[in-house]
Design an enzyme around this catalytic site. Structure first.
Site, PDB file in Angstrom:
ATOM      1  CB  CYS A 119      -0.955  -0.015   1.190  1.00  0.00           C
ATOM      2  SG  CYS A 119      -2.136  -1.374   1.091  1.00  0.00           S
ATOM      3  CG  HIS A 261      -3.071   3.495   1.835  1.00  0.00           C
ATOM      4  ND1 HIS A 261      -3.596   3.007   0.655  1.00  0.00           N
ATOM      5  CD2 HIS A 261      -3.124   2.468   2.718  1.00  0.00           C
ATOM      6  CE1 HIS A 261      -3.938   1.744   0.830  1.00  0.00           C
ATOM      7  NE2 HIS A 261      -3.677   1.395   2.075  1.00  0.00           N
ATOM      8  CG  ASN A 291      -6.437  -0.784   1.310  1.00  0.00           C
ATOM      9  OD1 ASN A 291      -5.802  -0.515   0.294  1.00  0.00           O
ATOM     10  ND2 ASN A 291      -5.851  -1.087   2.458  1.00  0.00           N
TER      11      ASN A 291
END
Ligand code: COA
Length: 335
Positions: A119, A261, A291
């Site tokens: 990520c 993020h 996500n």
């Protein structure tokens, strides 16, 4: 910096693009598969739905579509692109998917390679590209974040399957000798805490001939200690952003947009609070996409740029964090 006699290589952001697959997986639909509820997922994460790649879109396809939109916004001739960096943990070719994107784009003069940092991948790729550009070897780069975590999620594990979705985003960046809109960066990893979030290989023992064994490659589904990852993010992200602000002589009041993020709304709010950044400056679209790993930051930026929320010369503080553990931050000015 702008206004000062500038005799080094600076960077300018010229375009953005993004792509998400069509299939929508709502919280309600997930609750038909595992014991959970729309209310639980929304209140703990902020996520309402996510997009899932079906048979149609792999990372190469999604990355290509996002990159093409960024190139169109930049109005570049595709032949002038020097560098393509694809941040992904889920390439559809383990040898690298970036060259396939290069081929699909027809970017014959570019060198293209993958970078894996989960990520944090887009942020690390952005920083990597910035250093190639500032090093003077290349002038134009496309940085892509694309992931298809749906292929690696354990869809029976309610503690993790609610979080993830698929998508891609891209930025187009070029050198200039007039100003530098890539103001600064910080990056860190801590492999000792790596077991909090993994997508580990799962190798099945096999034999080539008698007495010569080998391990046939494959992967286990994502394994996550949600509470530890949560604690890591809300602690480390404010620290690294604060360090970056001090290093670049900025204060949080100068930040127009915080683009973190997109993991969990509670993480975004907590980081913003610790940095004293008001909620209306924290961009969030995780409600719609969950996500998407390396894709979240450019997907969020592209949406905000196309909706005229992020405007020319806005100051953006961005931070990626996740498996590794890895985390980082960059301060940029849009345009
Ligand atoms: N639906 C309903 N109940 C659930 C559930 C779900 N989807 N997932 C977990 N639970 C249950 C647990 O079993 C537990 O029940 P118990 O108390 O009876 O054992 C309870 O909810 C609390 O679990 P917990 O793990 O403490 O929940 P949480 O508040 O920490 O939320 C996450 C879980 C995953 C949402 C949260 O930890 C998180 O977002 N962490 C960060 C993860 C992340 O962002 N990862 C990617 C980083 S890049």
């Amino acid at each position: 910096m702008e206004g000062i006699n500038f005799n080094q290589i600076g960077l300018s952001f010229k375009g953005s693009g993004s792509y998400v697959p069509d299939q929508v997986l709502t919280n309600q639909k997930i609750s038909e598969k595992v014991e959970t509820s729309d209310e639980w997922i929304k209140s703990r994460t902020g996520i309402s739905q996510r997009r899932i790649s079906g048979l149609g879109d792999n990372v190469t396809d999604m990355g290509y579509k996002a990159a093409l939109k960024a190139i169109r916004m930049s109005k570049w001739d595709i032949e002038t692109i020097d560098l393509i960096v694809l941040a992904t943990s889920t390439p559809n070719d383990l040898f690298g998917s970036a060259p396939s994107i290069q081929a699909k784009l027809g970017a014959h003069n570019a060198v293209a390679f993958d970078l894996t940092a989960a990520c944090s991948g887009f942020l690390f790729a952005l920083i990597t590209a910035s250093q190639f550009l500032k090093g003077g070897n290349f002038n134009r780069a496309i940085v892509i974040g694309a992931d298809q975590l749906s292929s690696y999620v354990d869809w029976n594990d309610r503690r993790s399957c609610i979080l993830f979705g698929d998508g891609a985003g891209a930025l187009a960046i070029e050198t200039t000798n007039e100003f530098d809109n890539f103001i600064g960066f910080e990056m860190k990893t801590d492999g000792e805490r790596g077991s909090f979030l993994n997508l580990p290989s799962k190798n099945n023992k096999d034999s080539i001939v008698d007495n010569i064994d080998f391990l046939r490659g494959g992967f286990s589904p994502i394994q996550m200690n949600g509470q530890e990852v949560y604690k890591f993010a809300v602690k480390e992200v404010p620290i690294i952003l604060d360090k970056l602000l001090k290093k670049t002589n900025y204060v949080s009041g100068q930040i127009d947009w915080l683009v973190l993020h997109q993991a969990n709304q509670r993480i975004l709010d907590s980081v913003g609070d610790r940095l004293k950044i008001p909620r209306d400056k924290i961009l969030s679209n995780l409600k719609n996409y969950g996500n998407t790993s390396a894709a979240t930051i450019p997907l969020m930026m592209d949406e905000a740029i196309r909706n005229n929320i992020i405007k020319q010369n806005d100051i953006i503080a961005t931070s990626g964090f996740g498996a590794g553990l890895s985390w980082g931050a960059a301060l940029i000015k849009w345009g």
